[in-house]
Design a protein around this motif. Structure first.
Motif, mmCIF file in Angstrom:
data_model
loop_
_atom_site.group_PDB
_atom_site.id
_atom_site.type_symbol
_atom_site.label_atom_id
_atom_site.label_comp_id
_atom_site.label_asym_id
_atom_site.label_seq_id
_atom_site.Cartn_x
_atom_site.Cartn_y
_atom_site.Cartn_z
ATOM 1 N N VAL A 110 47.188 50.943 36.986
ATOM 2 C CA VAL A 110 47.383 49.490 37.073
ATOM 3 C C VAL A 110 47.111 48.997 38.485
ATOM 4 C CG1 VAL A 110 49.107 47.655 36.886
ATOM 5 C CG2 VAL A 110 49.000 49.439 35.135
ATOM 6 N N VAL A 152 43.068 47.521 37.870
ATOM 7 C CA VAL A 152 43.124 46.072 37.611
ATOM 8 C C VAL A 152 42.328 45.288 38.654
ATOM 9 C CG1 VAL A 152 44.653 44.073 37.498
ATOM 10 C CG2 VAL A 152 45.262 46.166 36.283
ATOM 11 N N SER A 185 42.036 44.907 31.670
ATOM 12 C CA SER A 185 42.107 45.902 32.742
ATOM 13 C C SER A 185 43.480 46.578 32.780
ATOM 14 C CB SER A 185 41.803 45.242 34.089
ATOM 15 O OG SER A 185 42.760 44.234 34.390
ATOM 16 N N PHE A 186 44.533 45.868 32.374
ATOM 17 C CA PHE A 186 45.857 46.491 32.318
ATOM 18 C C PHE A 186 45.882 47.607 31.270
ATOM 19 C CE2 PHE A 186 46.836 42.468 34.334
ATOM 20 C CZ PHE A 186 47.801 42.812 35.270
ATOM 21 N N SER A 228 38.569 43.650 37.840
ATOM 22 C CA SER A 228 38.488 42.197 38.045
ATOM 23 C C SER A 228 37.383 41.843 39.035
ATOM 24 C CB SER A 228 39.836 41.667 38.533
ATOM 25 O OG SER A 228 40.858 41.968 37.599
ATOM 26 N N PHE A 262 40.342 40.537 32.855
ATOM 27 C CA PHE A 262 41.554 40.764 33.644
ATOM 28 C C PHE A 262 42.685 41.312 32.780
ATOM 29 C CE2 PHE A 262 45.647 39.036 35.143
ATOM 30 C CZ PHE A 262 45.738 39.697 36.357
#
Length: 649
Positions: A193, A197, A261-262, A201, A258
């Motif tokens: 994370v 992330v 991405s988590f 992004s 975004f």
């Protein structure tokens, strides 16, 4: 309207459409400003009430199911019980915020797009629809959103929890994690994370200007060449609206990257557990950025691969498997290309243009739903007349909520009919009627439906290889409704022609898989709404045909019963004569307009009045109670008419 030819004609068309475009845009914005607040209030208040009202039940029932289930091991169960409060507490907040965003977006864009669609081809009285379209329909759509969301929270959620609490089959091992691996998994999840992330992004942000310019270039190219989304109509104002709204699509892509991405970062913990290696999890954190970069390059038609490092994060990684999958994809493309060339010999203008609709009529998800439920309604009436579906099944579904036979077995019966017909005709895809054949070429571009088509095609090929005769097919149509279909001995004494247990087991496996697919489909929110209409229609048919009176003990006279049977036979003959797929296919070539919805509601009201007048004899308090349950499930005009009629009597 003809497509302009030549530079001057195209330039004049571009200049002349600007006043119309800005007028339609201003009108659409005004309609959105008037309708948007109403839609926002309806969706926000409705969904928020459902989220807050069901939150205590969801909280308690989730904990109860996690503690009760045997599908999870002890370590994983304890870990989930400790971590569950976080998502359960965040659920009301995220649900309300998500409802607000959806309400604002739907309330603004639905009237705006409907205004531009009102001047398209095939629309009668364009001036009227420019002002009327997208007002009442948008408010009705907002109510439908609330109903579907309620069905998801009240029915789909508990259905998933019931599956979680099912007994573990013999030989099935519970899902669990090793306690020694848990610290490494949590460490990699945290690092994923923190690192993935921002990196993902940044990659998405760097590609966004090219996505914006590439999209505008594609839209302008399709506008001039009449391809892509502008192939179906030469309505240039709609093209201008698409070009104008494209930056919002780019912003949506950034937000989606975004949020995803988590999930990509947290998946590193799964890699650590699967590979039992902290080093592999750290390698995944680095490699996932390269995988995302390569995916965006393929999406934007940029250079192949990625310049970012991609270490190997799987111990059993074999390049040969990747090559085999790539060869299989190429073979499928070649096969589809041959089929396409057989359907249409004309060469498309642009290689990368999305003009497949010119060669093949692409179906929509709503059309597949229309065919399925229309088929369930027609075949349900026939099965009701034959006694395979009884009044007790319908009443049990309405009063007690036990709808397995109607919600699972009836759609499975209809799909089985399609599979048998497709296998017998040796068709390439699924033959839903004499005029329509669905395959991977014209199947709707929907991820949920994509998961359904592949297994259905496999089952069709399995049925074809079994080479069933007519007696076996007739028996299968009965067994899928009446038998458990768990073991070959369940068919003993059912009259199945073959005594081969292997053959029985293969067919029962197809039945179980088919019912499993339908069970997953029944959790889609729109399924519940349309299923309520189906049950209501079958109950009205039982009243009209006299089957309900016979089920009450024959209180009606013999002449009335005979008349009811005659009406039933006429109804079955009338519905059987309809070409389900043909009717569905012809009506689905254009979008449903306001007049069609009004006519459908008017015909539904007339049908309800006629059935009420035929059903007034033999009305009982129990029937009135069942009608109250139907109105509680679906407050439609049809149900209200019936309720008013019964209470008037």
């Amino acid at each position: 309207m003809e497509v302009p030819r030549g530079f001057m004609a195209t330039l004049w068309s571009f200049v002349s459409f600007l006043p119309f475009f800005f007028l339609l845009l201003a009108l659409g914005v005004l309609k959105a400003a008037a309708v948007g607040p109403i839609v926002t209030v309806v969706v926000l208040v409705g969904n928020s009430s459902v989220v807050i009202g069901m939150w205590p039940a969801h909280f308690i029932w989730t904990y109860y199911c996690v503690m009760k289930t045997k599908r999870l091991g002890l370590v994983l169960k304890i870990f989930l019980l400790v971590m569950l409060p976080l998502p359960l507490i965040l659920w009301p907040i995220l649900g309300i915020l998500g409802s607000l965003v959806v309400a604002i977006g739907y309330g603004f864009f639905a009237p705006l797009i409907a205004t531009f669609e009102a001047v398209g081809e095939g629309v009668v009285d364009k001036l009227y629809h420019c002002f009327a379209s997208g007002c009442v329909d948008t408010i009705k759509g907002a109510c439908t959103l609330v109903v579907d969301f309620t069905d998801f929270c009240f029915h789909s959620y508990f259905s998933y929890m019931d599956d979680l609490c099912e007994k573990v089959t013999v030989g099935e091992t519970p899902m669990d994690v090793k306690l020694t691996k848990l610290p490494s998994c949590l460490l990699v999840c945290l690092l994923g994370v923190i690192l993935d992330v921002p990196m993902i992004s940044i990659v998405a942000l760097c590609k966004s200007p090219y996505l914006l310019l590439r999209g505008w270039h594609r839209l302008f190219h399709d506008l001039i060449g009449r391809e892509g989304p502008f192939l179906e109509t030469v309505c240039v104002p709609f093209a201008g609206l698409a070009i104008l709204l494209w930056p919002l699509g780019v912003i949506g892509a950034l937000v989606t990257a975004f949020l995803c991405s988590f999930l990509l970062g947290l998946y590193g913990g799964v890699v650590v557990h699967q590979e039992d290696s902290l080093r592999m999890g750290l390698a995944y954190i680095v490699a996932v950025v390269s995988i995302f970069d390569e995916y965006t390059n393929d999406l934007l038609y940029l250079r192949e691969g990625s310049w970012l490092p991609r270490p190997r994060y799987r111990k059993s990684y074999v390049d040969q498997e990747h090559c085999e999958q790539k060869n299989e994809v190429e073979q499928n493309k070649t096969k589809n290309g041959k089929v396409l060339s057989g359907l249409n010999r004309t060469k498309l203008a642009s290689e990368r243009s999305r003009t497949m609709k010119k060669a093949i009529e692409q179906l929509k998800p709503i059309q597949i739903w229309d065919w399925l439920f229309r088929s369930c309604e027609i075949n349900g009436r026939i099965l009701l007349g034959e006694g395979l579906i009884t009044v007790a099944d319908i009443e049990e579904c309405i009063v007690k909520g036990k709808c397995k036979k109607l919600s699972i077995k009836l759609p499975s019966w209809c799909i089985l009919q399609c599979l048998l017909r497709s296998a017998k005709s040796d068709s390439y895809g699924l033959l839903i009627s004499d005029e329509v054949e669905v395959s991977n070429l014209n199947w709707p571009n929907d991820k949920v439906l994509d998961w359904i088509l592949g297994p259905l095609l496999i089952m069709k090929d399995q049925i074809r290889r079994l080479q069933l005769d007519e007696n076996e097919e007739a028996c299968l149509r009965k067994l899928i409704l009446t038998s458990k279909n768990e073991k070959p001995k369940d068919w003993d004494g059912e009259g199945f022609p073959s005594d081969d247990n292997i053959r029985k087991a293969q067919l029962q496996a197809i039945f179980r898989r088919l019912q499993g697919i339908v069970g997953n489909m029944s959790r889609i929110p729109s399924f519940r709404r349309r299923f309520n209409s189906l049950v209501k229609s079958l109950y009205l048919e039982a009243i009209e045909s006299g089957a309900l009176t016979e089920a009450r003990g024959g209180s009606a006279s013999g002449s009335k019963t005979s008349d009811g049977r005659k009406r039933q036979n006429k109804s079955i003959a009338r519905w059987s004569s309809l070409d389900v797929g043909g009717v569905y296919y012809r009506t689905s070539k254009c979008d449903a307009s306001t007049e069609e919805n009004h006519n459908l509601m008017q015909s539904s009201s007339n049908a309800a009045a006629v059935r009420f007048s035929r059903a007034k004899d033999g009305t009982s308090c129990q029937q009135l109670h069942i009608m109250l349950n139907m109105i509680a499930n679906e407050k439609s005009l049809d149900s209200i008419l019936l309720f008013v009629g019964f209470t008037t009597l």
